[in-house]
Design a protein around this motif. Sequence first.
Motif, PDB file in Angstrom:
ATOM      1  N   PHE A  26     -10.895   0.746  -3.158  1.00 44.39           N
ATOM      2  CA  PHE A  26     -10.693   0.176  -4.500  1.00 44.39           C
ATOM      3  C   PHE A  26     -10.033  -1.182  -4.329  1.00 44.39           C
ATOM      4  O   PHE A  26      -8.838  -1.972  -5.058  1.00 44.39           O
ATOM      5  CB  PHE A  26      -9.287   1.742  -4.821  1.00 44.39           C
ATOM      6  N   GLY A  27      -9.479  -1.534  -2.747  1.00 44.64           N
ATOM      7  CA  GLY A  27      -9.243  -2.976  -2.562  1.00 44.64           C
ATOM      8  C   GLY A  27     -10.546  -4.253  -2.544  1.00 44.64           C
ATOM      9  O   GLY A  27     -10.149  -5.358  -2.590  1.00 44.64           O
ATOM     10  N   ASP A  28     -11.084  -3.332  -2.586  1.00 46.19           N
ATOM     11  CA  ASP A  28     -13.144  -4.616  -2.859  1.00 46.19           C
ATOM     12  C   ASP A  28     -12.606  -5.743  -3.999  1.00 46.19           C
ATOM     13  O   ASP A  28     -11.936  -5.343  -5.406  1.00 46.19           O
ATOM     14  CB  ASP A  28     -14.162  -4.096  -3.176  1.00 46.19           C
TER      15      ASP A  28
ATOM     16  N   ASN B 269      -3.855  -4.871  -3.123  1.00 48.03           N
ATOM     17  CA  ASN B 269      -3.556  -3.912  -1.247  1.00 48.03           C
ATOM     18  C   ASN B 269      -3.474  -2.524  -2.456  1.00 48.03           C
ATOM     19  O   ASN B 269      -2.881  -2.392  -3.583  1.00 48.03           O
ATOM     20  CB  ASN B 269      -2.114  -4.421  -1.279  1.00 48.03           C
ATOM     21  N   ILE B 270      -4.305  -1.640  -1.695  1.00 43.27           N
ATOM     22  CA  ILE B 270      -3.911  -0.449  -2.775  1.00 43.27           C
ATOM     23  C   ILE B 270      -3.381   0.272  -1.597  1.00 43.27           C
ATOM     24  O   ILE B 270      -3.734   1.718  -1.392  1.00 43.27           O
ATOM     25  CB  ILE B 270      -5.581  -0.036  -1.727  1.00 43.27           C
TER      26      ILE B 270
ATOM     27  N   LEU C  36      -1.659   5.997  -0.347  1.00 43.24           N
ATOM     28  CA  LEU C  36      -2.473   4.882  -1.723  1.00 43.24           C
ATOM     29  C   LEU C  36      -1.466   4.349  -2.893  1.00 43.24           C
ATOM     30  O   LEU C  36      -0.116   5.224  -3.275  1.00 43.24           O
ATOM     31  CB  LEU C  36      -3.154   5.182  -1.867  1.00 43.24           C
ATOM     32  N   ASN C  37      -1.448   3.446  -2.927  1.00 38.60           N
ATOM     33  CA  ASN C  37      -0.790   2.835  -3.822  1.00 38.60           C
ATOM     34  C   ASN C  37      -1.248   2.788  -5.688  1.00 38.60           C
ATOM     35  O   ASN C  37      -2.640   3.603  -5.877  1.00 38.60           O
ATOM     36  CB  ASN C  37       0.281   1.506  -4.341  1.00 38.60           C
ATOM     37  N   GLU C  38      -0.236   2.476  -6.631  1.00 37.20           N
ATOM     38  CA  GLU C  38      -1.234   2.472  -7.553  1.00 37.20           C
ATOM     39  C   GLU C  38      -2.551   1.393  -7.860  1.00 37.20           C
ATOM     40  O   GLU C  38      -3.416   1.775  -9.431  1.00 37.20           O
ATOM     41  CB  GLU C  38      -0.129   2.133  -8.714  1.00 37.20           C
ATOM     42  N   ASN C  39      -2.709   0.987  -7.414  1.00 35.37           N
ATOM     43  CA  ASN C  39      -3.882   0.201  -7.601  1.00 35.37           C
ATOM     44  C   ASN C  39      -5.127   0.984  -6.666  1.00 35.37           C
ATOM     45  O   ASN C  39      -6.349   1.096  -7.156  1.00 35.37           O
ATOM     46  CB  ASN C  39      -4.261  -0.997  -6.170  1.00 35.37           C
TER      47      ASN C  39
END
Length: 459
Positions: free
Chosen positions: A293-295, A365-366, A373-376
Amino acid sequence: MALHSHSLLCSGRTARRLVPLFVFSTQRTFPHPRTVYFRTENALLTKQVHDISCRRLTAKAAANEVFLAPELSKNFDFTAEERIYNWWESQGYFKPNIDLDGPPFVISMPPPNVTGALHMGHAMFVTLEDIMTRYSRMKGRPTLWLPGTDHAGIATQLVVEKMLASEGIRREDLSRDDFIGKVWEWKRKYGRTITNQLKRLGASCDWSREHFTLDEQLSQAVVEAFIRLHEKGLIYRGTYMVNWSPNLQTAVSDLEVEYSDERGTLFYFKYQVAGGSMDDFLPVATTRPETLFGDAAIAVHPQDDRYAKYVGKMAVVPMSGGREIPIIADDYVDREFGTGALKITPGHDPNDYAIGKKLGLPLFNIMNKDGTLNENAGPYRGLDRFVARSRLWSDLEAAGLALKAEPYTLRVPRSQRGGEVVEPLVSEQWFLKMEPLANKALEALENGDLRIIPERFEK
């Protein structure tokens, strides 16, 4: 058995039988203890003994029961050390005598952690510094060995948290001030252990000057130093990748990260090419699939014919709801390693962070500071990183995007303090520019103002 005879103390026959003898004079004559050793081979008394009145010396030693029986034993008897040390300290022999001539000699002790216990490293530095300190006293220089202990923030926090946990209390249940109060309470109760151990080693420090790094006087000095360095432009705040400890809620230095070889899993899955068929995908491999998800990009080698047709196109991040990232070519990629297609995650990998800065890739930033894990991360928001990893892999399998998972031995970074797996995380931190300071130190070394012993370490 104490020595009470003036003639016995001063006779050559006695000297042949004496064990190492600690000789003291009055504070007026000598501001420090003097150590005199007698050789059994020649029974010669040193000049230091002849310089001292035998009668005064014998009386003072007998009164304080300092001298031991002059019998040699097969085993070293250390039972008298504490008594002798306490007498030295009570007589003020470890305090500097400012009335003496000569340049002062001062050592500031590298403060050991208040939570710690002595180990070989402590024994080594105490021995070396004590030799230098006592030698300077014996030369008649005003001598100070300044002792102290370090608050050891992370280590102390862990110890106090364990103590609170035994009482059914979590750190989060307390306010900042209440928790700090508990830390001070612990320090007052248990913080003398390492100091007492240093004394048992024989460290001839001026303990009347002992300080703790959180004492008010030292805290003011830290603030003053910070302000001065900031005004000179040496301290600045910036965003940088750090080793983040989710449990401790703090960044951990590289020196406090320990790597261990552990069994893990290498996950292979598909990155579908946007606008292509189901057969148009790039296979990627990672031990941390939750970081997808941070790619920010998928990179391949410029001369890798397998993926040349996809360079310049976009790839869809799996389980992201359709977010697309570019497929790029870069010499950094090793086409012989893994699948030859590399996911770039600038926000959660040190190497990818450097590549991202070079290529100008966005940073996502995930992860929250507590390891969730956050909203990303979309539907995986709020899940612990390891829980999210397992659930995401199950979802990739269900979506037909998973290729395979195989056992893999990897280097796992763990916090030296807490033992948990640290997370590479971009965070805003304070930094100190070392180059201007290092240049001054190197200049002092070149000019001879500073010496490094042994000299081989100057290189």
